[in-house]
Design an enzyme around this catalytic site. Structure first.
Site, PDB file in Angstrom:
ATOM      1  NE  ARG A 164      -3.649  -2.242   2.676  1.00  0.00           N
ATOM      2  CZ  ARG A 164      -4.692  -2.492   3.405  1.00  0.00           C
ATOM      3  NH1 ARG A 164      -4.658  -1.825   4.466  1.00  0.00           N
ATOM      4  NH2 ARG A 164      -5.355  -3.594   3.488  1.00  0.00           N
ATOM      5  CG  ASP A 172       5.918  -3.826 -12.992  1.00  0.00           C
ATOM      6  OD1 ASP A 172       5.178  -4.180 -14.042  1.00  0.00           O
ATOM      7  OD2 ASP A 172       5.386  -3.913 -11.911  1.00  0.00           O
TER       8      ASP A 172
END
Length: 294
Positions: A40, A156
């Site tokens: 998060r 990524d």
């Protein structure tokens, strides 16, 4: 998660970057603004400066000892180690890190513009000015060129991992699955990358090279031109299957300048050796940028 963020005096240092361990008592954690599978992102203030705090913890119901040793600790140590050695205007700056299993924190500079993904999906979806597309593409290409000069492969690259400052300059972030180029010769045994942006050789779990970033760059360039999600009519798994087994690629917009069209198609070539390196990409984009000013 607040119980894990209360300093208790038993912070563990990452061997490769002990100097980056922060004083948790000086970190003010704010509201969450993004989430991932196991992490998060929070707003924060550290020593009076705005920061982004990536908090990662073991999935519920897992053997925390096993996960901590084989996955979380390894990814955390790698991310901190890589970020601590990188200095470039188009790469996010590490502020510090902190760890107490099963929680790890990576603290970086905060950019107020948010992610490129959110920016592209907002404001009604009107096409971006071509100059802005090229400027942003150049920021990304220069950042990746620098990473490759440091023998780092991002693995990524996608719009969600690109952040904007208040002047729309772009920085590359989230090095959770990045690796040294010397580590990319082996097959991939863990989750690396994101299907819609992932090069075919990564989808197949094969040995790969820095050229996986060129493939992902092409998909991001397509996003800049269209402001759409790649393969949005498919699930992520369907998109990966189509890329590998049908050589599927996003449809190039009809009004796309021929140079950018050719660039995208070279970058997302099935053959990694046919993809240009980022030195070539930066040079081509800079020449195109100059031609727009004439």
């Amino acid at each position: 998660w607040s119980r894990y963020l209360e300093p208790r005096g038993d912070e563990q240092a990452v061997e490769a970057a002990e100097e980056w361990m922060i004083d948790l008592s000086k970190l003010l954690l704010g509201p969450r603004f993004a989430s991932g599978a196991h992490s998060r992102l929070y707003h924060g203030i550290y020593q009076g400066k705005a920061v982004a705090v990536k908090v990662t913890r073991h999935p519920q119901g897992c053997d925390s000892a096993t996960i901590g040793t084989t996955t979380l600790d390894k990814l955390f140590a790698r991310e901190v180690s890589l970020l601590s050695r990188l200095r470039h205007p188009n790469v996010v700056q590490l502020v510090g890190a902190w760890k107490r299993p099963p929680v790890c924190c990576v603290v970086t500079e905060y950019l107020a513009g948010g992610s490129l993904k959110d920016f592209l999906r907002s404001n009604g979806g009107a096409a971006l000015p071509l100059r802005m597309v090229v400027d942003m593409a150049l920021d990304i290409a220069r950042g990746i060129r620098y990473l490759h000069s440091q023998r780092v492969v991002h693995r990524d690259l996608k719009s969600a991992n690109l952040i904007l400052d208040d002047e729309f300059n772009v920085k590359i972030t989230d090095f959770g699955v990045a690796a040294l180029e010397s580590e990319c010769g082996d097959s991939v045994t863990s989750d690396v990358g994101t299907f819609r942006w992932m090069a075919p050789e990564l989808v197949n779990g094969k040995a790969h090279s820095r050229k996986v970033d060129a493939y992902s760059f092409a998909i991001v360039l397509w996003e800049l031109l269209t402001r759409q999600t790649p393969f949005q009519d498919m699930t992520p798994v369907q998109a990966a299957f189509a890329v590998v087994n049908k050589n599927a690629r996003p449809e190039v917009p009809r009004d796309c300048p021929s140079l950018l069209s050719q660039l995208m198609q070279r970058c997302w070539s099935l053959d990694p050796h046919a993809r240009p390196d980022f030195e070539q990409l930066v040079e081509t984009l800079e020449q195109f940028q100059l031609s727009m000013e004439r």
